[in-house]
Each structure stands twice: as structure tokens, then as C-alpha cells.
Write a protein that holds these residues in place. Structure first.
Motif, mmCIF file in Angstrom:
data_model
loop_
_atom_site.group_PDB
_atom_site.id
_atom_site.type_symbol
_atom_site.label_atom_id
_atom_site.label_comp_id
_atom_site.label_asym_id
_atom_site.label_seq_id
_atom_site.Cartn_x
_atom_site.Cartn_y
_atom_site.Cartn_z
ATOM 1 N N TRP A 142 0.838 -1.082 0.200
ATOM 2 C CA TRP A 142 -0.058 -0.122 0.068
ATOM 3 C C TRP A 142 0.843 1.127 -0.007
ATOM 4 O O TRP A 142 0.425 2.227 -0.718
ATOM 5 C CB TRP A 142 -0.943 0.004 1.081
ATOM 6 C CG TRP A 142 -0.328 0.303 2.403
ATOM 7 C CD1 TRP A 142 0.019 -0.544 3.448
ATOM 8 C CD2 TRP A 142 0.070 1.576 3.057
ATOM 9 N NE1 TRP A 142 0.496 -0.043 4.611
ATOM 10 C CE2 TRP A 142 0.560 1.341 4.329
ATOM 11 C CE3 TRP A 142 -0.298 2.841 2.665
ATOM 12 C CZ2 TRP A 142 1.034 2.517 5.395
ATOM 13 C CZ3 TRP A 142 0.201 4.034 3.419
ATOM 14 C CH2 TRP A 142 0.740 3.718 4.628
ATOM 15 N N TRP A 143 2.133 1.320 0.725
ATOM 16 C CA TRP A 143 2.745 2.479 0.691
ATOM 17 C C TRP A 143 3.627 2.803 -0.694
ATOM 18 O O TRP A 143 4.064 3.810 -0.892
ATOM 19 C CB TRP A 143 3.856 2.433 1.893
ATOM 20 C CG TRP A 143 4.851 1.208 1.884
ATOM 21 C CD1 TRP A 143 5.937 0.941 1.079
ATOM 22 C CD2 TRP A 143 4.392 -0.068 2.440
ATOM 23 N NE1 TRP A 143 6.409 -0.096 1.374
ATOM 24 C CE2 TRP A 143 5.519 -0.877 2.379
ATOM 25 C CE3 TRP A 143 3.364 -0.309 3.315
ATOM 26 C CZ2 TRP A 143 5.841 -2.043 2.633
ATOM 27 C CZ3 TRP A 143 3.596 -1.921 3.704
ATOM 28 C CH2 TRP A 143 4.675 -2.425 3.578
ATOM 29 N N ASN A 144 3.228 1.978 -1.578
ATOM 30 C CA ASN A 144 3.889 2.348 -2.993
ATOM 31 C C ASN A 144 3.163 3.641 -3.665
ATOM 32 O O ASN A 144 3.810 4.235 -4.353
ATOM 33 C CB ASN A 144 3.740 1.137 -3.899
ATOM 34 C CG ASN A 144 4.732 0.165 -3.805
ATOM 35 O OD1 ASN A 144 5.708 0.178 -2.844
ATOM 36 N ND2 ASN A 144 4.290 -1.192 -4.277
ATOM 37 N N ILE A 145 2.059 3.985 -2.948
ATOM 38 C CA ILE A 145 1.301 5.133 -3.331
ATOM 39 C C ILE A 145 2.263 6.414 -2.965
ATOM 40 O O ILE A 145 2.202 7.264 -3.874
ATOM 41 C CB ILE A 145 0.258 5.652 -2.701
ATOM 42 C CG1 ILE A 145 0.382 5.819 -1.235
ATOM 43 C CG2 ILE A 145 -0.966 4.342 -2.833
ATOM 44 C CD1 ILE A 145 -0.974 6.475 -0.403
ATOM 45 N N PHE A 146 3.188 6.206 -2.292
ATOM 46 C CA PHE A 146 4.436 7.399 -2.059
ATOM 47 C C PHE A 146 5.504 7.486 -3.256
ATOM 48 O O PHE A 146 6.003 8.314 -3.281
ATOM 49 C CB PHE A 146 4.789 7.400 -0.493
ATOM 50 C CG PHE A 146 3.833 7.547 0.414
ATOM 51 C CD1 PHE A 146 3.018 8.595 0.362
ATOM 52 C CD2 PHE A 146 3.590 6.464 1.408
ATOM 53 C CE1 PHE A 146 1.738 8.622 1.399
ATOM 54 C CE2 PHE A 146 2.760 6.564 2.346
ATOM 55 C CZ PHE A 146 1.682 7.664 2.578
ATOM 56 N N ASP A 147 5.552 6.202 -3.831
ATOM 57 C CA ASP A 147 6.724 6.160 -4.725
ATOM 58 C C ASP A 147 8.050 6.646 -3.928
ATOM 59 O O ASP A 147 8.763 7.307 -4.671
ATOM 60 C CB ASP A 147 6.219 6.788 -5.972
ATOM 61 C CG ASP A 147 7.320 6.680 -7.193
ATOM 62 O OD1 ASP A 147 7.983 5.596 -7.243
ATOM 63 O OD2 ASP A 147 7.633 7.398 -7.994
ATOM 64 N N SER A 148 8.362 6.002 -2.755
ATOM 65 C CA SER A 148 9.655 6.306 -2.036
ATOM 66 C C SER A 148 10.260 5.452 -1.812
ATOM 67 O O SER A 148 9.832 4.355 -0.667
ATOM 68 C CB SER A 148 9.196 7.082 -0.913
ATOM 69 O OG SER A 148 10.160 7.453 -0.144
ATOM 70 N N SER B 160 2.780 -0.426 9.751
ATOM 71 C CA SER B 160 3.118 0.322 8.507
ATOM 72 C C SER B 160 2.602 1.662 8.443
ATOM 73 O O SER B 160 3.187 2.667 8.115
ATOM 74 C CB SER B 160 2.530 -0.762 7.447
ATOM 75 O OG SER B 160 1.254 -0.792 7.249
ATOM 76 N N THR B 161 1.300 1.690 9.107
ATOM 77 C CA THR B 161 0.765 2.913 8.918
ATOM 78 C C THR B 161 1.191 4.011 10.052
ATOM 79 O O THR B 161 1.453 5.180 9.841
ATOM 80 C CB THR B 161 -0.883 2.781 9.062
ATOM 81 O OG1 THR B 161 -1.095 2.162 10.465
ATOM 82 C CG2 THR B 161 -1.476 2.150 8.297
ATOM 83 N N ILE C 281 -3.546 7.568 4.587
ATOM 84 C CA ILE C 281 -2.705 6.350 5.376
ATOM 85 C C ILE C 281 -4.147 5.807 6.134
ATOM 86 O O ILE C 281 -4.192 4.392 6.137
ATOM 87 C CB ILE C 281 -1.817 6.846 6.294
ATOM 88 C CG1 ILE C 281 -0.858 7.423 5.159
ATOM 89 C CG2 ILE C 281 -1.346 5.739 7.086
ATOM 90 C CD1 ILE C 281 0.583 8.040 5.987
ATOM 91 N N ASP C 282 -5.121 6.444 6.867
ATOM 92 C CA ASP C 282 -6.207 6.100 7.552
ATOM 93 C C ASP C 282 -6.954 5.149 6.711
ATOM 94 O O ASP C 282 -7.584 4.100 6.977
ATOM 95 C CB ASP C 282 -6.780 7.089 8.235
ATOM 96 C CG ASP C 282 -6.053 7.852 9.655
ATOM 97 O OD1 ASP C 282 -4.937 7.050 10.001
ATOM 98 O OD2 ASP C 282 -6.408 8.895 9.978
ATOM 99 N N LEU C 283 -7.272 5.711 5.603
ATOM 100 C CA LEU C 283 -8.040 5.218 4.828
ATOM 101 C C LEU C 283 -7.322 3.531 4.395
ATOM 102 O O LEU C 283 -8.414 2.773 4.324
ATOM 103 C CB LEU C 283 -8.283 5.813 3.276
ATOM 104 C CG LEU C 283 -9.218 5.321 2.254
ATOM 105 C CD1 LEU C 283 -10.637 4.964 2.851
ATOM 106 C CD2 LEU C 283 -9.362 6.027 1.076
#
Length: 473
Positions: free
Chosen positions: A51-57, A165-166, A445-447
Motif C-alpha cells: 500500500w505504501w507504494n502510493i508514495f513512490d519512495s 506500517s501506517t 493512510i487511515d483509509l
């Protein structure tokens, strides 16, 4: 002896064949998830990638990998799975006979009337075997309940990893936002010092009052205090990030990301219920209902007669060398039926039924909370999207005002203080914009947490927790 055993078997076998094992009957549990719908595109939350790939970091990915290998809460959850596995093996062992080997030596001295002493030295060896037939399914019910506890703890581990992770992502966002805020405050401090210099010069030329200097000194002191607080906040956030990744709080940590990540807009049609069903805590809650149902079956079976078969091999001799020459064989079977227990077993059935209903109500409440968390995250993000838009519009106007102030200054119509004040206004708006953007990202992130966002496969998390290292993703 064999004849007796055969007669016992003939008498008991029809009882066994006529028995029906208790099995739980779990009706479908209606929850708010069955009455809620949304039309958000299914690909909005991608359950195929982390899910944290949305940050592309790459930076946050490093922190995530480190946390899954080192975080002690994850390791504790891993050992809870190990406990559940051991408990299941204990319950499953009741399917098999138990055997105990005993060896004893007795030494006895006895005085006779003629004062002679008679000594008896006896060795005995025995093997006792017992087996309780699971005619009512009690053993199976206990084993099934224990097996479900393994899966519950697996989902609990997945849920812990998702929450971890969140928490890491929010802390990372807060650090970036505070670093931007620190740069903004530093620029504010520089501009206010410039204003102070102008006011000081005007004071010496009798063009400004002394109170103007004092007011400006107060503004500078206030900004300096905010700078100190922000520096302290960054240090505390870095300590928190270290703890989340299983590192000493005082360890050196580097955050090189300078800008807040850009996330795509959220669709306006809402979140589909199918997303919420991916939540590990909801899956664990439903399995807890099933486990409680099996416990009811076990309690019911405990009220009925139990069949226990036993066998023993025993031999005693004064010489140890003869102990294995001859054995005595005994076989027996017993049918034990509870008659009077003060209502203990009946009360246990009622208790397990109440536990089952509690689990059902908890599952319904968990589903309700899941919808609420998702809806709250959506509402918060929409709120901050509006604030961001409003602040951006104000910033556009402020930039136009600065251009006009500079034109008037160069034309000799106004002094430079007006220009500095407009620049300060722009800086404050940029600071607010950073605050709203970080709040919007944390709402996203909460979503993802509410929707059970994708995290590494469970076997990878378990491998990391067991080995205490970072696995390659």
C-alpha cells in the motif's frame, strides 16, 4: 481374557456406531457490511502491491522492511502464533492413545521370631495404555477450536503489521512536514529581523515609536520559540521512528525526502464494501465466532457418557533378569456417564453459548467500526482537500498583492515594510498549505488502514520475525 475383551467390544461397538458427534451450526451473521455499498473503482486501492507504494519512495520502503524484521510487537505476535500451534498439537494429541511405562523396585526387611531377618527385593515393570473414544466429537471440537486460534493469531499478526506500517508512514510524513515547517520558520525569522532593522532605523530617525520595536522583538522571540519547538518535535519523531523499526531511540536516522509525496485524488463515489472485507481484524473476528461455536459443541459433548478403553501389562519378579520373561495382560473398557455434578456441565454449556453470542456481537461491532473508520478517513480527506484548495487560492492572491506592493515600493508610494509583510503572509500561507497537505496524506493512510491495505505476505513477515532480519521484497 480374550473372550472377555471380545464381549466388551461387542457390547460397546453398537453404542459407538449409534452416536452422532456434535458439530457447530453457524448461521450467517448480518452486519453493516451487508447493507453498505460504494462505487469507488476497485483499482483505487490496489491489493496487488504494497500500500505504501502510493508514495513512490524507496526511503519509506527501507523503513518498512527494517520494521518487519526488528519490531518487537511483530515478534511477540509471531510467538503468539507459536503458542497457538503448540496448543493445537496438545488438543490433537487426544486423538491418539496414551502409554506410560513404569518400573519400580521394592525392598522389604522382616524380622521373624527367631530373630532371623527375611529380605525381599522385588522388581516390577508395567505398561499402561488408555484411549478415550471421541464418540460425541468433543476431541474434534477442541482441536478445531485450537486450529482456528492459529488462524486468528495469524490475522492478528497481519493486523499488527498493517498498523505498524501506517504508524511508520504517519511518522515519516510528520518528519517531512516539520522539516518543511522549520525551513518556513527560518525564512520568517529572517524577514522579521529585516523588518526589525527597518523599524530600528526609522526609530532613530524619529519615524517610528519605541513600542513598534518592542512588538517586533516579541514577534521574533515567538518565531524563535516555534523554531526550537519544531526542532524538538523532529527529534522526538525520529526517536519514535527508531522505536517502530526496533532500533534504539537515540540511534542516528536520516530522512532525506524534502517534499511531501503527491497522491492522486480520491474518487467521489465512496469506498466499496469489498475493500473492508480484506481487513485482517475482521477476518480474525469472524474466525473467533467459529472458534466459540466449536467450544459450544465441546461443552455439549462433555455432558454425555464417555467411553474409555484401557490396557495394562505388568510383571513382578525378584530378579531383574526375569522381568521380561513373563507379562500379565489386562484389558478393560469403561463407559463413564455424568450423573450429579451440581449443574457444572450444564452451566458450562450456557457459558460457551454466551461466549458465542458475545463473539457474534463483537464481530458486528467490528464491522460497524470498520465502516466508520473508512467513512471518517474519507470525510477528513475531503475536508483537507477543500482547505488546500482554499489556501492555494489565497496564496495566489497573496502573490499578486506582493507584486503590487513591490511595484508601489519601487515607485516610492509605500515603504519596504509593506513588501515584507506581504512576504510574511505568503510564508504563513505556505506553512498552512504544508500542514493541510500532510493532514490529507495521513487521512489517506487511515483509509488504507481501514480498508486492509496490502502488506508483505505473512510467510515473509514470519520469516523476518523469526530470523530478526530484513527480507528482500
Amino acid at each position: 481374557m480374550r473372550c472377555k475383551f471380545l464381549i466388551l467390544t461387542v457390547l460397546i461397538l453398537p453404542i459407538i456406531l449409534s452416536c452422532t458427534a456434535f458439530k457447530p451450526k453457524i448461521a450467517k451473521v448480518e452486519t453493516v457490511l451487508d447493507n453498505t455499498s460504494g462505487a469507488m473503482p476497485a483499482d483505487f486501492i490496489d491489493n496487488e502491491t504494497l500500500w505504501w507504494n502510493i508514495f513512490d519512495s524507496p526511503e519509506i520502503s527501507v523503513f518498512m522492511d527494517k520494521a518487519f524484521g526488528n519490531n518487537f510487537d511483530i515478534k511477540a505476535a509471531y510467538y503468539r502464533i507459536k503458542q497457538a500451534q503448540a496448543s493445537y498439537r496438545k488438543s490433537y494429541s487426544n486423538y491418539y492413545p496414551s502409554a506410560d511405562l513404569t518400573m519400580e523396585r521394592s525392598y522389604n526387611e522382616q524380622k521373624k521370631e527367631n530373630f532371623n531377618v527375611v529380605t525381599t527385593d522385588t522388581w516390577s515393570l508395567g505398561l499402561n495404555v488408555s484411549y478415550e473414544a471421541d464418540i460425541w466429537g468433543q476431541t474434534r471440537a477442541e482441536a478445531e477450536s485450537a486450529a482456528l486460534q492459529i488462524e486468528i493469531n495469524r490475522y492478528n499478526l497481519t493486523g499488527s503489521a498493517l498498523i505498524l506500517s501506517t504508524d511508520i508512514a504517519k511518522t515519516w510524513i510528520d518528519i517531512i512536514a516539520n522539516k518543511i515547517k522549520l525551513n518556513t520558520l527560518t525564512e520568517q525569522l529572517r524577514l522579521n529581523r529585516d523588518i526589525y532593522s527597518i523599524l530600528e532605523e526609522r526609530y532613530y530617525n524619529s519615524m517610528a515609536a519605541l513600542i513598534d520595536l518592542y512588538q517586533q522583538e516579541s514577534v521574533i522571540a515567538n518565531i524563535q520559540s516555534q523554531i526550537d519547538d519544531t526542532i524538538s518535535e523532529i527529534k522526538q519523531l525520529k526517536q519514535s521512528l527508531n522505536v517502530l523499526t526496533g532500533t534504539h531511540p537515540g540511534a542516528k536516522i536520516s530522512i532525506d525526502t524534502k517534499k511531501l509525496p503527491v497522491i492522486r485524488p480520491i474518487p467521489e463515489d465512496g469506498l466499496p464494501v469489498s475493500m473492508l472485507r480484506n481487513r485482517p481484524d475482521l477476518k480474525a473476528s469472524w474466525l473467533n465466532v467459529q472458534s466459540a461455536a466449536w467450544n459450544v459443541s465441546s461443552a455439549k459433548a462433555d455432558r454425555l457418557p464417555s467411553l474409555k478403553l484401557t490396557g495394562s501389562y505388568n510383571y513382578s519378579d525378584e530378579r531383574l533378569s526375569n522381568i521380561f520373561d513373563n507379562w500379565a495382560l489386562n484389558l478393560a473398557g469403561s463407559l463413564i456417564a455424568p450423573i450429579i455434578d451440581g449443574g457444572f456441565r450444564k452451566a458450562e454449556v450456557e457459558r460457551t453459548k454466551a461466549v458465542l453470542q458475545e463473539a457474534v456481537m463483537t464481530y458486528k461491532q467490528d464491522a460497524l467500526n470498520a465502516v466508520k473508520e473508512a467513512e471518517t478517513a474519507l470525510l477528513n480527506e475531503n475536508k483537507y482537500v477543500k482547505r488546500i484548495k482554499n489556501t492555494e487560492e489565497r496564496l495566489t492572491i497573496a502573490k499578486k498583492s506582493l507584486i503590487e506592493a513591490e511595484r508601489r515600493y519601487y515607485s516610492g508610494i509605500s515603504d519596504y515594510t509593506t513588501v515584507l509583510n506581504e512576504r510574511l503572509n505568503i510564508i504563513e500561507l505556505k506553512s498552512s498549505l504544508t500542514e493541510f497537505r500532510s493532514a490529507r496524506i495521513k487521512s489517506r493512510i487511515d483509509l488504507y488502514k481501514a480498508a486492509g491495505g496490502k502488506i508483505p505476505e505473512l510467510n515473509e513477515i514470519l520469516k523476518e520475525a523469526e530470523n530478526g532480519r530484513t527480507a528482500k521484497k
